[in-house]
Design an enzyme around this catalytic site. Structure first.
Site, PDB file in Angstrom:
ATOM      1  N   GLN A  37     -64.191 -38.571  18.796  1.00 23.60           N
ATOM      2  CA  GLN A  37     -65.363 -39.076  19.598  1.00 23.60           C
ATOM      3  C   GLN A  37     -65.386 -40.563  19.999  1.00 23.60           C
ATOM      4  O   GLN A  37     -65.335 -41.477  19.062  1.00 23.60           O
ATOM      5  CB  GLN A  37     -66.656 -38.803  18.682  1.00 23.60           C
ATOM      6  CG  GLN A  37     -67.796 -38.701  19.669  1.00 23.60           C
ATOM      7  CD  GLN A  37     -69.188 -38.695  18.731  1.00 23.60           C
ATOM      8  OE1 GLN A  37     -69.610 -39.582  18.046  1.00 23.60           O
ATOM      9  NE2 GLN A  37     -70.059 -37.729  19.186  1.00 23.60           N
ATOM     10  N   CYS A  95     -76.196 -40.849  20.661  1.00 22.36           N
ATOM     11  CA  CYS A  95     -76.446 -41.962  19.409  1.00 22.36           C
ATOM     12  C   CYS A  95     -77.793 -42.718  19.958  1.00 22.36           C
ATOM     13  O   CYS A  95     -77.845 -43.463  20.856  1.00 22.36           O
ATOM     14  CB  CYS A  95     -75.414 -42.865  19.166  1.00 22.36           C
ATOM     15  SG  CYS A  95     -75.823 -43.907  17.649  1.00 22.36           S
ATOM     16  N   GLY A 138     -74.020 -31.034  10.524  1.00 21.87           N
ATOM     17  CA  GLY A 138     -73.990 -32.346   9.867  1.00 21.87           C
ATOM     18  C   GLY A 138     -74.451 -32.641   8.464  1.00 21.87           C
ATOM     19  O   GLY A 138     -73.643 -32.191   7.737  1.00 21.87           O
ATOM     20  N   ARG A 139     -75.681 -32.946   8.363  1.00 20.62           N
ATOM     21  CA  ARG A 139     -76.277 -32.969   7.096  1.00 20.62           C
ATOM     22  C   ARG A 139     -75.965 -31.914   5.871  1.00 20.62           C
ATOM     23  O   ARG A 139     -75.924 -32.141   4.893  1.00 20.62           O
ATOM     24  CB  ARG A 139     -77.725 -33.297   7.014  1.00 20.62           C
ATOM     25  CG  ARG A 139     -77.819 -34.750   7.537  1.00 20.62           C
ATOM     26  CD  ARG A 139     -79.221 -35.176   8.317  1.00 20.62           C
ATOM     27  NE  ARG A 139     -79.649 -34.122   9.265  1.00 20.62           N
ATOM     28  CZ  ARG A 139     -81.077 -34.073   9.792  1.00 20.62           C
ATOM     29  NH1 ARG A 139     -81.683 -34.910   9.394  1.00 20.62           N
ATOM     30  NH2 ARG A 139     -81.040 -33.239  10.961  1.00 20.62           N
ATOM     31  N   GLY A 175     -78.139 -29.078  14.525  1.00 21.19           N
ATOM     32  CA  GLY A 175     -79.482 -29.397  14.012  1.00 21.19           C
ATOM     33  C   GLY A 175     -80.052 -28.471  13.132  1.00 21.19           C
ATOM     34  O   GLY A 175     -80.264 -27.243  13.439  1.00 21.19           O
ATOM     35  N   ASP A 176     -80.061 -29.078  12.065  1.00 15.39           N
ATOM     36  CA  ASP A 176     -81.234 -28.529  10.997  1.00 15.39           C
ATOM     37  C   ASP A 176     -80.528 -27.211  10.368  1.00 15.39           C
ATOM     38  O   ASP A 176     -81.166 -26.538   9.745  1.00 15.39           O
ATOM     39  CB  ASP A 176     -82.360 -28.402  11.573  1.00 15.39           C
ATOM     40  CG  ASP A 176     -83.083 -29.477  11.956  1.00 15.39           C
ATOM     41  OD1 ASP A 176     -82.706 -30.525  11.663  1.00 15.39           O
ATOM     42  OD2 ASP A 176     -83.967 -29.284  12.949  1.00 15.39           O
ATOM     43  N   PRO A 190     -69.970 -34.897  14.002  1.00 10.77           N
ATOM     44  CA  PRO A 190     -69.571 -36.019  13.801  1.00 10.77           C
ATOM     45  C   PRO A 190     -70.712 -36.942  12.774  1.00 10.77           C
ATOM     46  O   PRO A 190     -71.910 -36.899  13.353  1.00 10.77           O
ATOM     47  CB  PRO A 190     -69.168 -36.720  15.208  1.00 10.77           C
ATOM     48  CG  PRO A 190     -70.043 -35.969  15.948  1.00 10.77           C
ATOM     49  CD  PRO A 190     -70.030 -34.637  15.490  1.00 10.77           C
ATOM     50  N   MET A 191     -70.381 -37.675  12.014  1.00  5.94           N
ATOM     51  CA  MET A 191     -71.229 -38.581  11.137  1.00  5.94           C
ATOM     52  C   MET A 191     -70.720 -39.811  10.973  1.00  5.94           C
ATOM     53  O   MET A 191     -69.862 -39.969  10.026  1.00  5.94           O
ATOM     54  CB  MET A 191     -72.069 -37.896  10.024  1.00  5.94           C
ATOM     55  CG  MET A 191     -73.009 -36.676  10.532  1.00  5.94           C
ATOM     56  SD  MET A 191     -73.319 -35.860   9.060  1.00  5.94           S
ATOM     57  CE  MET A 191     -71.978 -34.828   8.764  1.00  5.94           C
TER      58      MET A 191
HETATM   59  C1  LIG Z   1     -75.300 -40.086   8.798  1.00 12.11           C
HETATM   60  C2  LIG Z   1     -75.084 -39.502  10.254  1.00 12.11           C
HETATM   61  C3  LIG Z   1     -74.293 -40.073  11.172  1.00 12.11           C
HETATM   62  C4  LIG Z   1     -74.280 -39.514  12.453  1.00 12.11           C
HETATM   63  N1  LIG Z   1     -73.329 -40.094  13.508  1.00 12.11           N
HETATM   64  C5  LIG Z   1     -73.297 -39.360  14.556  1.00 12.11           C
HETATM   65  C6  LIG Z   1     -72.010 -39.923  15.426  1.00 12.11           C
HETATM   66  O1  LIG Z   1     -71.414 -40.739  14.899  1.00 12.11           O
HETATM   67  N2  LIG Z   1     -71.880 -39.124  16.575  1.00 12.11           N
HETATM   68  C7  LIG Z   1     -72.683 -38.018  16.908  1.00 12.11           C
HETATM   69  O2  LIG Z   1     -72.667 -37.595  17.920  1.00 12.11           O
HETATM   70  N3  LIG Z   1     -73.609 -37.590  16.223  1.00 12.11           N
HETATM   71  C8  LIG Z   1     -73.812 -38.208  14.862  1.00 12.11           C
HETATM   72  N4  LIG Z   1     -74.822 -37.889  14.178  1.00 12.11           N
HETATM   73  C9  LIG Z   1     -75.663 -36.744  14.517  1.00 12.11           C
HETATM   74  C10 LIG Z   1     -74.965 -35.587  13.946  1.00 12.11           C
HETATM   75  O3  LIG Z   1     -73.595 -35.206  14.513  1.00 12.11           O
HETATM   76  C11 LIG Z   1     -75.871 -34.163  14.185  1.00 12.11           C
HETATM   77  O4  LIG Z   1     -75.844 -33.700  15.513  1.00 12.11           O
HETATM   78  C12 LIG Z   1     -77.184 -34.340  13.748  1.00 12.11           C
HETATM   79  O5  LIG Z   1     -77.185 -35.001  12.222  1.00 12.11           O
HETATM   80  C13 LIG Z   1     -78.118 -32.882  13.671  1.00 12.11           C
HETATM   81  O6  LIG Z   1     -77.215 -31.978  12.981  1.00 12.11           O
HETATM   82  P1  LIG Z   1     -77.860 -31.744  11.246  1.00 12.11           P
HETATM   83  O7  LIG Z   1     -79.134 -31.337  11.313  1.00 12.11           O
HETATM   84  O8  LIG Z   1     -76.670 -30.504  11.026  1.00 12.11           O
HETATM   85  O9  LIG Z   1     -77.484 -33.018  10.588  1.00 12.11           O
HETATM   86  C14 LIG Z   1     -75.020 -38.443  12.838  1.00 12.11           C
HETATM   87  C15 LIG Z   1     -75.992 -37.834  11.808  1.00 12.11           C
HETATM   88  C16 LIG Z   1     -75.895 -38.407  10.681  1.00 12.11           C
HETATM   89  C17 LIG Z   1     -77.062 -37.819   9.796  1.00 12.11           C
END
Ligand SMILES: Cc1cc2nc3c(=O)[nH]c(=O)nc-3n(C[C@H](O)[C@H](O)[C@H](O)COP(=O)(O)O)c2cc1C
Length: 347
Positions: A71, A101, A224-225, A202-203, A16-17
């Site tokens: 979520q 969050c 995510g990213r 993560g990552d 979720p983002m």
């Molecule tokens: C722009 C952005 C918005 C995010 N919004 C949420 C969210 O609404 N709910 C949540 O549980 N995590 C949120 N996250 C965290 C991501 O779900 C994820 O756990 C985190 O970015 C690490 O994973 P990644 O390195 O693959 O990005 C957000 C991350 C980013 C970058």
């Protein structure tokens, strides 16, 4: 694998983002393949219970996205249980609770990651929700609040006992926000100790990293990213998992994805009252995605600047078509683009 009664065809999911993973984006990623689960942007339990239009919009999804988790965030057990009932009533497959969050606006209301500071209370929220609904309740948490409170292993067990059907752990603390790197050893430890499925987050920027994380013992990976940079990453990870080479993605594929995103966004939030600002809303959405999508691209900073300065949808489309050398008639016939002679931006 399953989350409660919900079967996932792939263990790889879009994390979720907020602001990014709207229904249009989720559908487009899903269409590339390899995506077993999508999660909405976080939605306020308070807003759901009060029936606020904007909140309900964030929870919108289409059948194409199933299985879908909505979520929610909040800290009041009764309200979270009510919100879970609403989510169930909306037909979602799973209701997920945000315990990760770190943003003060959320955390100060006893929601998001601040729930991790009160594990008994957090488990009480999950117990109230699991009593209220039949769909699986899942939890997404961080490693803990800060380095002195890395309590994800304890909280994970407590929410499992309270009835959670799965958890996801982003291996950073709230204090870390996005600095440093995610602690996947901690995630693997939790996965080894729980009986419910544990997802890690993560990552993961390359498809190979997703597979390597699966080898560490998690049941699934939330990306995510990495998906914002490369919407094909889950499909490519599936290719690798099946023993195939990861599918190639051409520059034109990347351009088409953005054009398709614009087209889907044009069908969203089209109520008359907002018609005037609809184009602007789409341009802003593309700017937000562009800041991630252009990373690692040759000349990505030029594209980013051009997207950030585009004043109209036609101009934005032209920028994309030219940068990515999109050739097919799908855009050439579009009067919105054809009305102006294309300006060479990238020479
Ligand atoms: C722009 C952005 C918005 C995010 N919004 C949420 C969210 O609404 N709910 C949540 O549980 N995590 C949120 N996250 C965290 C991501 O779900 C994820 O756990 C985190 O970015 C690490 O994973 P990644 O390195 O693959 O990005 C957000 C991350 C980013 C970058």
């Amino acid at each position: 694998m399953n989350i409660g009664s919900i079967a996932l065809t792939s263990p790889f999911a879009i994390a979720p983002m907020a602001g990014m993973t709207d229904t249009a984006f989720r559908r487009l990623v899903k269409r590339q393949g390899g995506c077993g689960l999508v999660v909405t942007e976080m939605v306020s339990s308070e807003g759901l219970v009060r029936g606020i239009d904007r909140t309900l919009e964030y929870a919108e999804y289409t059948d194409e996205e199933r299985p879908i988790a909505i979520q929610i965030f909040g800290g009041d057990p009764a309200k979270m249980a009510d919100a879970a009932r609403i989510v169930e009533g909306m037909g979602a497959d799973i209701v997920d609770v945000n315990m990760g969050c770190p943003v003060p606006k959320i955390a100060k209301h006893n929601a998001g990651c601040s729930l991790m500071r009160e594990p008994e209370h957090a488990a009480g929220v999950i117990a109230a929700m699991t009593k209220a609904v039949r769909i699986p309740v899942t939890v997404k948490m961080r490693a803990g609040w800060n380095d002195d409170e890395r309590n994800a292993p304890t909280l994970a067990k407590m929410v499992q006992d309270a009835g959670a059907a799965a958890i996801a752990v982003h291996g950073r603390t709230a204090a870390q926000s996005y600095s440093g790197s995610a602690d996947w050893d901690l995630v693997a430890r939790i996965a080894a100790e729980l009986t419910i499925p544990v997802f890690g987050s993560g990552d993961c920027i390359e498809p190979e990293q997703i597979l390597a994380r699966m080898d560490a013992g998690v049941k699934g990976v939330l990306v995510g990213r990495g998906v914002l940079r490369n919407p094909w990453i889950l499909a490519q990870a599936s290719d690798l998992a099946a023993g195939r080479a990861a599918r190639p993605v051409t520059l034109e594929d990347r351009g088409r994805f953005l054009l398709d995103y614009i087209d889907l966004l044009l069908l969203e939030r089209v109520d008359e009252a907002r018609a005037l600002s609809h184009d602007r809303w789409i341009i802003n959405k593309l700017r937000a995605l562009g800041s991630w999508y252009t990373k690692g691209l040759d000349n990505g900073s030029h594209l980013r600047t051009a997207v950030n300065t585009a004043e109209s949808l036609a101009g934005l489309r032209r920028t994309i078509v030219e940068f990515f050398a999109v050739t097919a008639a799908s855009w050439a016939d579009d009067p919105a683009i054809a009305s102006d002679a294309p300006q060479p931006i990238f020479s």
